[in-house]
Design a protein around this motif. Structure first.
Motif, PDB file in Angstrom:
ATOM      1  N   UNK A   1       0.823  -1.204   0.000  1.00 23.36           N
ATOM      2  CA  UNK A   1       0.000   0.000   0.000  1.00 23.36           C
ATOM      3  C   UNK A   1       0.861   1.260   0.000  1.00 23.36           C
ATOM      4  N   UNK A   2       2.039   1.166   0.646  1.00 20.17           N
ATOM      5  CA  UNK A   2       2.934   2.326   0.696  1.00 20.17           C
ATOM      6  C   UNK A   2       3.569   2.599  -0.658  1.00 20.17           C
ATOM      7  N   UNK A   3       3.737   1.524  -1.403  1.00 22.82           N
ATOM      8  CA  UNK A   3       4.429   1.625  -2.685  1.00 22.82           C
ATOM      9  C   UNK A   3       3.531   2.306  -3.721  1.00 22.82           C
ATOM     10  N   UNK A   4       4.135   3.051  -4.604  1.00 25.22           N
ATOM     11  CA  UNK A   4       3.360   3.594  -5.716  1.00 25.22           C
ATOM     12  C   UNK A   4       2.892   2.412  -6.560  1.00 25.22           C
ATOM     13  N   UNK A   5       1.591   2.230  -6.703  1.00 28.88           N
ATOM     14  CA  UNK A   5       1.133   1.017  -7.384  1.00 28.88           C
ATOM     15  C   UNK A   5       1.308   1.092  -8.895  1.00 28.88           C
ATOM     16  N   UNK A   6       1.599  -0.063  -9.491  1.00 29.16           N
ATOM     17  CA  UNK A   6       1.556  -0.161 -10.937  1.00 29.16           C
ATOM     18  C   UNK A   6       0.085  -0.051 -11.302  1.00 29.16           C
ATOM     19  N   UNK A   7      -0.272   0.786 -12.261  1.00 30.01           N
ATOM     20  CA  UNK A   7      -1.693   0.926 -12.585  1.00 30.01           C
ATOM     21  C   UNK A   7      -2.329  -0.444 -12.832  1.00 30.01           C
ATOM     22  N   UNK A   8      -3.384  -0.686 -12.146  1.00 35.33           N
ATOM     23  CA  UNK A   8      -4.227  -1.883 -12.271  1.00 35.33           C
ATOM     24  C   UNK A   8      -3.583  -3.220 -11.895  1.00 35.33           C
ATOM     25  N   UNK A   9      -2.330  -3.281 -11.506  1.00 36.10           N
ATOM     26  CA  UNK A   9      -1.818  -4.559 -11.002  1.00 36.10           C
ATOM     27  C   UNK A   9      -1.347  -4.426  -9.566  1.00 36.10           C
ATOM     28  N   UNK A  10      -2.042  -5.110  -8.689  1.00 32.58           N
ATOM     29  CA  UNK A  10      -1.634  -5.204  -7.296  1.00 32.58           C
ATOM     30  C   UNK A  10      -1.079  -6.609  -7.094  1.00 32.58           C
ATOM     31  N   UNK A  11       0.170  -6.729  -6.648  1.00 33.72           N
ATOM     32  CA  UNK A  11       0.702  -8.088  -6.457  1.00 33.72           C
ATOM     33  C   UNK A  11      -0.111  -8.845  -5.406  1.00 33.72           C
ATOM     34  N   UNK A  12      -0.705  -9.977  -5.782  1.00 36.12           N
ATOM     35  CA  UNK A  12      -1.428 -10.760  -4.781  1.00 36.12           C
ATOM     36  C   UNK A  12      -0.457 -11.422  -3.800  1.00 36.12           C
ATOM     37  N   UNK A  13      -0.913 -11.639  -2.588  1.00 39.76           N
ATOM     38  CA  UNK A  13      -0.094 -12.324  -1.580  1.00 39.76           C
ATOM     39  C   UNK A  13      -0.720 -13.692  -1.340  1.00 39.76           C
ATOM     40  N   UNK A  14      -0.008 -14.744  -1.718  1.00 40.23           N
ATOM     41  CA  UNK A  14      -0.572 -16.087  -1.675  1.00 40.23           C
ATOM     42  C   UNK A  14       0.118 -16.916  -0.601  1.00 40.23           C
ATOM     43  N   UNK A  15      -0.644 -17.783   0.020  1.00 36.34           N
ATOM     44  CA  UNK A  15      -0.102 -18.665   1.068  1.00 36.34           C
ATOM     45  C   UNK A  15       0.059 -20.072   0.490  1.00 36.34           C
ATOM     46  N   UNK A  16       1.231 -20.665   0.707  1.00 31.56           N
ATOM     47  CA  UNK A  16       1.423 -22.045   0.255  1.00 31.56           C
ATOM     48  C   UNK A  16       2.131 -22.881   1.319  1.00 31.56           C
ATOM     49  N   UNK A  17       1.875 -24.189   1.241  1.00 33.25           N
ATOM     50  CA  UNK A  17       2.750 -25.154   1.897  1.00 33.25           C
ATOM     51  C   UNK A  17       3.192 -26.056   0.750  1.00 33.25           C
ATOM     52  N   UNK A  18       4.257 -25.615   0.071  1.00 30.88           N
ATOM     53  CA  UNK A  18       4.611 -26.211  -1.229  1.00 30.88           C
ATOM     54  C   UNK A  18       4.893 -27.699  -1.110  1.00 30.88           C
ATOM     55  N   UNK A  19       5.487 -28.104  -0.002  1.00 30.30           N
ATOM     56  CA  UNK A  19       5.876 -29.503   0.143  1.00 30.30           C
ATOM     57  C   UNK A  19       4.658 -30.425   0.174  1.00 30.30           C
ATOM     58  N   UNK A  20       3.495 -29.871   0.580  1.00 31.58           N
ATOM     59  CA  UNK A  20       2.248 -30.647   0.561  1.00 31.58           C
ATOM     60  C   UNK A  20       1.382 -30.303  -0.647  1.00 31.58           C
TER      61      UNK A  20
END
Lengths: 133, 318
Positions: free
Chosen positions: B216-235
């Motif tokens: 939110x602090x960062x100047x956003x790229x127009x129309x793209x907000x990086x999603x924050x995804x949760x993973x447990x890759x090993x499973x």
């Protein structure tokens, strides 16, 4: 350019301490070493060797199946078109089997007891020559 | 090198027909650089631009290889072909390297549509190897639909991946960052997707909150907000979401015109890099020559200073 070595463990024995020590010694001698982990099938070892375009495929075998595993790996390598790859075998190889492995097309054999220094020296000598396949 | 010399056009033809051995050999020639690499690059260039390129980066131990492994599995449907370039560091002491990413990717060795190649950095900084952009183009040309580049474990300044990949995934872990986000700005600014891997550990929610605030602090790229995804890759948990968002980002890049723009910028940057490398060679040669020609090859008497000499040489290099 650094030479590339694939350190692979075919078959069912899961003892990879030796393989890991060899990998480390070769790295310290300036080789790029690809390590596959344990319990690899010969066909898959050959596929990895092709994808990675290695100079040497090193098989670490302690199970006693070195003759059949090595034969299968060499056949699979040839089938993949990798005719100019050196195959070396290390592990528990009885003295009498060394000549059998060499006859199959193996470039060098390193039975238990070979020093890491010896192994590095002979691997360096190998990459300077073309394998007779 | 003991390897058989094969004509390059023969290797290229075989690689296009699907020979992994020929493709592997081409990638080695690319890595070694020089005239053969130039020839291959020029030959394949017209066939490139179709593959989607994903970069995975993050600190050592964040789970990049494990995520990569799971992502390959997710992307591999039907006839879709996936290639992986896994970069590991070369030892600055011996020049050797242990390339171990395959250990975590072993499950794909039986899949004929997955090609994995380990790459050593060979002294190149920035988290990638110098040859990576060219290697990507070879894989693109022979028909891989997705190419995933996994960087070495990075800190804050190894950002080369964002130039080479269309979509950059930054992998972090719970507890990462806390209140020193500002210090980690570099890595965070290049993320198109954030993945909080090992999200079953304590602190995942807090890390997500920290990242959200930072975005939110960062100047956003127009129309793209990086999603924050949760993973447990090993499973394999959360990986479907990562693949879906990578595809969504790629579509956004295409639709907004940014894909063409970014790829153009990167290729011009590559032109600049190639020329810089060549100039460095010329400069070195000139300095050596000046030194060996000069009667005053030593600075010991302090009659000359480096700046004066450099100024004299500059005219010669032109």
């Amino acid at each position: 350019m650094p030479a590339k070595v694939l350190v692979a463990k075919p078959g069912l024995d899961g003892h990879d301490r030796g393989a890991k020590m060899v990998a480390r010694a070769l790295r310290d001698a300036g080789f790029e070493v690809i390590y596959t982990g344990i319990r690899q099938q010969p066909a898959y070892i050959a596929r990895i060797a092709a994808q990675e375009d290695v100079d040497i495929v090193g098989l670490s075998i302690l199970s006693g199946a070195h003759l059949s595993m090595t034969k299968k790996t060499i056949d699979a390598l040839r089938q993949a078109g990798a005719n100019d790859v050196h195959v070396i075998v290390g592990g528990t190889v009885p003295t009498g089997d060394t000549s059998k492995l060499l006859a199959m097309g193996v470039s060098d054999v390193f039975p238990t007891g070979t020093t890491l220094e010896e192994l590095v020296t002979r691997c360096k000598a190998l990459v300077a020559t073309s394998p007779e396949v | 090198m003991a390897r058989c010399k094969r004509p390059i056009d023969e290797l290229i033809a075989e690689a296009f027909q699907g020979s992994e051995f020929a493709l592997g050999r081409l990638l080695s020639l690319i890595e070694d650089g020089g005239a053969a690499a130039d020839l291959i690059s020029s030959h394949v260039f017209p066939y490139t631009g179709r593959a989607r390129v994903i970069g995975i980066t993050g600190a050592p131990g964040a789970g990049k290889s494990t995520l990569n492994n799971a992502l390959v599995k997710e992307l591999r449907t039907g006839d879709i072909r996936v290639a992986v370039l896994a970069v590991d560091p070369t030892s600055p002491y011996s020049g050797g390297a242990i390339l171990g990413d395959r250990v975590r990717m072993a499950s794909h060795v039986g899949d004929s549509k997955v090609f994995i190649r380990s790459v050593a950095t060979r002294g190149h900084l920035g988290g990638l190897a110098l040859s990576i952009p060219q290697a990507v183009r070879v894989l693109d040309a022979v028909g891989f639909d997705w190419i995933i580049i996994e960087t070495v474990g990075v800190g804050q300044v190894e950002l080369a991946i964002s130039d080479t990949a269309d979509t950059t995934i930054v992998v972090v872990n719970p507890g990462w960052g806390d209140d020193v986000q500002a210090a980690k700005a570099g890595l965070l600014e290049i993320a198109d997707l954030f993945v909080i891997n090992k999200a079953d550990r304590a602190g995942a929610e807090q890390t997500k909150l920290d990242l959200q605030q930072m975005i939110e602090l960062k100047t956003p790229t127009p129309t793209w907000q990086p999603p924050i995804l949760m993973t447990v890759a090993i499973q394999g948990m959360g990986i479907g979401d990562v693949a879906a968002n990578a595809l969504r980002h790629h579509h956004w890049m295409e639709d907004s015109g940014r894909l063409v723009e970014q790829r153009d910028r990167t290729l011009w940057l590559e032109v600049e890099n190639i020329l810089t490398q060549r100039c460095i060679g010329k400069v070195r040669k000139q300095v050596q020559q000046t030194r060996s020609r000069s009667l005053r090859a030593s600075f010991a008497d302090r009659q000359l200073d480096p700046i004066k000499i450099a100024n004299e040489i500059v005219d010669l290099v032109d």
